[in-house]
Design an enzyme around this catalytic site. Structure first.
Site, PDB file in Angstrom:
ATOM      1  N   LYS A 177      39.251  44.065  31.921  1.00 50.48           N
ATOM      2  CA  LYS A 177      38.095  43.344  31.378  1.00 50.48           C
ATOM      3  C   LYS A 177      37.935  43.648  29.899  1.00 50.48           C
ATOM      4  O   LYS A 177      37.605  42.768  29.103  1.00 50.48           O
ATOM      5  CB  LYS A 177      36.830  43.713  32.148  1.00 50.48           C
ATOM      6  CG  LYS A 177      36.853  43.179  33.566  1.00 50.48           C
ATOM      7  CD  LYS A 177      35.456  42.930  34.111  1.00 50.48           C
ATOM      8  CE  LYS A 177      35.494  42.181  35.423  1.00 50.48           C
ATOM      9  NZ  LYS A 177      35.777  43.033  36.585  1.00 50.48           N
ATOM     10  N   LYS A 223      47.226  36.918  41.194  1.00 51.55           N
ATOM     11  CA  LYS A 223      46.276  36.677  42.281  1.00 51.55           C
ATOM     12  C   LYS A 223      45.328  35.531  41.944  1.00 51.55           C
ATOM     13  O   LYS A 223      45.147  35.197  40.770  1.00 51.55           O
ATOM     14  CB  LYS A 223      45.493  37.950  42.583  1.00 51.55           C
ATOM     15  CG  LYS A 223      44.582  38.390  41.464  1.00 51.55           C
ATOM     16  CD  LYS A 223      43.527  39.365  41.959  1.00 51.55           C
ATOM     17  CE  LYS A 223      42.496  39.572  40.880  1.00 51.55           C
ATOM     18  NZ  LYS A 223      41.218  40.069  41.259  1.00 51.55           N
ATOM     19  N   LYS A 237      38.626  34.003  39.748  1.00 51.63           N
ATOM     20  CA  LYS A 237      37.752  33.039  39.052  1.00 51.63           C
ATOM     21  C   LYS A 237      38.143  32.878  37.595  1.00 51.63           C
ATOM     22  O   LYS A 237      38.145  31.787  37.045  1.00 51.63           O
ATOM     23  CB  LYS A 237      36.294  33.499  39.148  1.00 51.63           C
ATOM     24  CG  LYS A 237      35.687  33.249  40.510  1.00 51.63           C
ATOM     25  CD  LYS A 237      34.329  33.929  40.669  1.00 51.63           C
ATOM     26  CE  LYS A 237      34.089  34.266  42.129  1.00 51.63           C
ATOM     27  NZ  LYS A 237      33.016  35.232  42.351  1.00 51.63           N
TER      28      LYS A 237
HETATM   29  P1  TYM Z   1      34.658  40.470  43.592  1.00 52.54           P
HETATM   30  O1  TYM Z   1      33.362  39.773  43.509  1.00 52.54           O
HETATM   31  O2  TYM Z   1      35.594  40.395  42.448  1.00 52.54           O
HETATM   32  O3  TYM Z   1      35.454  39.974  44.844  1.00 52.54           O
HETATM   33  C1  TYM Z   1      34.828  39.941  46.120  1.00 52.54           C
HETATM   34  C2  TYM Z   1      35.825  40.266  47.199  1.00 52.54           C
HETATM   35  O4  TYM Z   1      36.893  39.327  47.176  1.00 52.54           O
HETATM   36  C3  TYM Z   1      38.137  40.008  47.118  1.00 52.54           C
HETATM   37  N1  TYM Z   1      39.099  39.207  46.352  1.00 52.54           N
HETATM   38  C4  TYM Z   1      40.355  39.020  46.746  1.00 52.54           C
HETATM   39  N2  TYM Z   1      41.027  39.463  47.821  1.00 52.54           N
HETATM   40  C5  TYM Z   1      42.306  39.080  47.953  1.00 52.54           C
HETATM   41  N3  TYM Z   1      42.937  38.267  47.057  1.00 52.54           N
HETATM   42  C6  TYM Z   1      42.310  37.805  45.970  1.00 52.54           C
HETATM   43  N4  TYM Z   1      42.928  36.979  45.127  1.00 52.54           N
HETATM   44  C7  TYM Z   1      40.945  38.183  45.767  1.00 52.54           C
HETATM   45  N5  TYM Z   1      40.024  37.914  44.815  1.00 52.54           N
HETATM   46  C8  TYM Z   1      38.906  38.566  45.186  1.00 52.54           C
HETATM   47  C9  TYM Z   1      37.833  41.322  46.433  1.00 52.54           C
HETATM   48  O5  TYM Z   1      38.796  42.294  46.735  1.00 52.54           O
HETATM   49  C10 TYM Z   1      36.471  41.652  47.014  1.00 52.54           C
HETATM   50  O6  TYM Z   1      36.601  42.266  48.276  1.00 52.54           O
HETATM   51  N6  TYM Z   1      33.446  45.187  42.832  1.00 52.54           N
HETATM   52  C11 TYM Z   1      33.407  44.133  43.818  1.00 52.54           C
HETATM   53  C12 TYM Z   1      32.020  43.827  44.334  1.00 52.54           C
HETATM   54  C13 TYM Z   1      31.324  45.026  44.854  1.00 52.54           C
HETATM   55  C14 TYM Z   1      31.585  45.701  46.085  1.00 52.54           C
HETATM   56  C15 TYM Z   1      30.647  46.765  46.138  1.00 52.54           C
HETATM   57  C16 TYM Z   1      32.493  45.489  47.104  1.00 52.54           C
HETATM   58  C17 TYM Z   1      30.300  45.674  44.253  1.00 52.54           C
HETATM   59  N7  TYM Z   1      29.895  46.713  45.016  1.00 52.54           N
HETATM   60  C18 TYM Z   1      30.625  47.635  47.226  1.00 52.54           C
HETATM   61  C19 TYM Z   1      32.468  46.373  48.191  1.00 52.54           C
HETATM   62  C20 TYM Z   1      31.552  47.420  48.251  1.00 52.54           C
HETATM   63  C21 TYM Z   1      33.964  42.892  43.170  1.00 52.54           C
HETATM   64  O7  TYM Z   1      33.928  42.717  41.986  1.00 52.54           O
HETATM   65  O8  TYM Z   1      34.430  41.980  44.019  1.00 52.54           O
END
Ligand code: TYM
Length: 360
Positions: free
Chosen positions: A118, A225, A228
């Site tokens: 980031k 991957k 967004k």
């Molecule tokens: P975020 O919002 O980026 O993504 C949400 C979830 O989607 C999964 N994900 C993917 N899995 C497989 N392939 C992909 N291309 C892909 N893109 C996204 C992410 O692995 C995630 O599970 N930090 C986290 C949000 C968060 C969180 C937490 C998660 C905040 N606190 C506590 C679990 C527990 C995040 O940015 O996910």
């Protein structure tokens, strides 16, 4: 709710409120949430505080929270079986984040892959190629950091995520592969807290994949991957025409050059998507056609689009039904916030006590 609730393992996960959910979010996270809700004590939330690290338009933030909530429900999460809440509705999380930051090292936070990514993006620094020295990138990030978009919230993102998890004493955290480093840090922070205060207060949460590997859903642009910010996504809310168009435009190659060759990355990515959405026999058919060089990518893509639509269209219809039902949506998260706050307040009370913060 099940009366055996207390005995069930606790599951906690969340998704950042940064836009509509795509197939990566679905197969990496949401689909697992839905499949876990009957067997575990589940708490799922919308990470709106985490979304602030990349400075969303204030006018959009609430709309994003709302659309993710509608998407959770549309995918099949049942508010009677799970605690569903919005992160910022639980102020105990913010207080515990402050307390936890006292035990998070700047160095380890700076070395987190997601922070570097980031920060690189914010500063317009290219990703290091093979053999590039990652330390140079770190120095550049520090040296160039006049840019306020590389903010302290971005650096301490993993602390907030650790608190999301630890405040529930979660056993399982269903996430995609890209979040595993954050989960490792969560375990490390928990262990450090335990050893510093000579307690066994926190246990070690792990990812959950029904016995399989963590998922990494690829994008349609040939490499990397689905994400967004990569502009390579298929969204759950995509209409039929848009979705078909995206899949038909997916990057491919000039076709297998000799029998039994290893698929190139863009083709392997299409196979990986097919593995998620199609019958095993369909995937086998196209793999065989690749192996004997008779494959037609147009047919592969048509079939892939068809099979993705079977998953996404029913969800899309329910999203459209739900997303303007403000009364229902707010009822769900108001109740969820109450339930989550009860849990969070207990943990915070105990953490304050362990750290020596006492009331007169
Ligand atoms: P975020 O919002 O980026 O993504 C949400 C979830 O989607 C999964 N994900 C993917 N899995 C497989 N392939 C992909 N291309 C892909 N893109 C996204 C992410 O692995 C995630 O599970 N930090 C986290 C949000 C968060 C969180 C937490 C998660 C905040 N606190 C506590 C679990 C527990 C995040 O940015 O996910």
């Amino acid at each position: 709710m099940d009366t055996n609730q207390d005995k069930k393992k606790v599951v906690l996960s969340g998704i950042r409120a940064t836009g509509n959910l795509h197939l990566g979010n679905y197969y990496g996270a949401l689909n697992k949430f839905v499949r876990m809700q009957d067997d575990y004590d589940c708490r799922f939330f919308i990470a709106d505080l985490h979304a602030l690290t990349t400075h969303p338009d204030p006018a959009m933030l609430h709309a994003n929270v709302k659309s993710i909530l509608a998407e959770y429900l549309a995918a099949g999460l049942d508010p009677e079986k799970n605690i569903l809440y919005v992160q910022s509705d639980v102020p105990e999380i913010s207080e515990m984040y402050l307390l936890m930051n006292m035990h998070a090292g700047i160095g380890e936070l700076m070395r987190t892959a997601s922070f570097k990514d980031k920060a690189r993006k914010a500063l317009g620094i290219a990703k290091p190629g093979a053999g590039a020295d990652d330390d140079d990138i770190e120095k550049e990030i520090i040296g160039n950091n006049h840019n306020k978009s590389v903010n302290a919230g971005l650096l301490t993102y993993p602390t907030l995520m650790a608190v999301d998890i630890l405040i529930h004493h979660a056993d399982f955290v269903p996430v995609g592969k890209d979040q595993e480093q954050h989960l490792e840090l969560t375990r490390r922070f928990g262990r450090r807290f335990n050893s510093f205060y000579k307690t066994d207060y926190f246990s070690e949460p792990v990812n959950f994949n029904f016995g399989g590997q963590a998922v990494k859903v690829p994008g349609l642009d040939g490499s990397g991957k689905m994400g967004k910010s990569e502009g390579n996504c298929i969204y759950l809310i995509d209409d039929e025409k848009t979705l078909r168009k995206k899949v038909m435009r997916a990057v491919t190659d000039q076709g297998p050059q000799e029998p039994n060759s290893t698929p190139t990355e863009p083709i392997q990515n299409l196979f990986t998507l097919m593995e998620l959405v199609s019958d095993p026999s369909t995937l086998e058919h196209f793999k065989q056609a690749y192996a004997d060089c008779s494959i037609r990518y147009g047919d592969l893509k048509k079939q892939l689009a068809e099979d993705i639509l079977k998953v996404t269209l029913p969800i899309r219809e329910r999203i459209l039904d739900l997303r303007d039902n403000d009364e229902y949506l707010s009822k769900v998260v108001r109740r969820g916030a109450e339930q989550a706050r009860e849990v969070a307040a207990k943990t915070l009370r105990e953490v304050r006590e362990i750290m020596g913060i006492r009331k007169f």
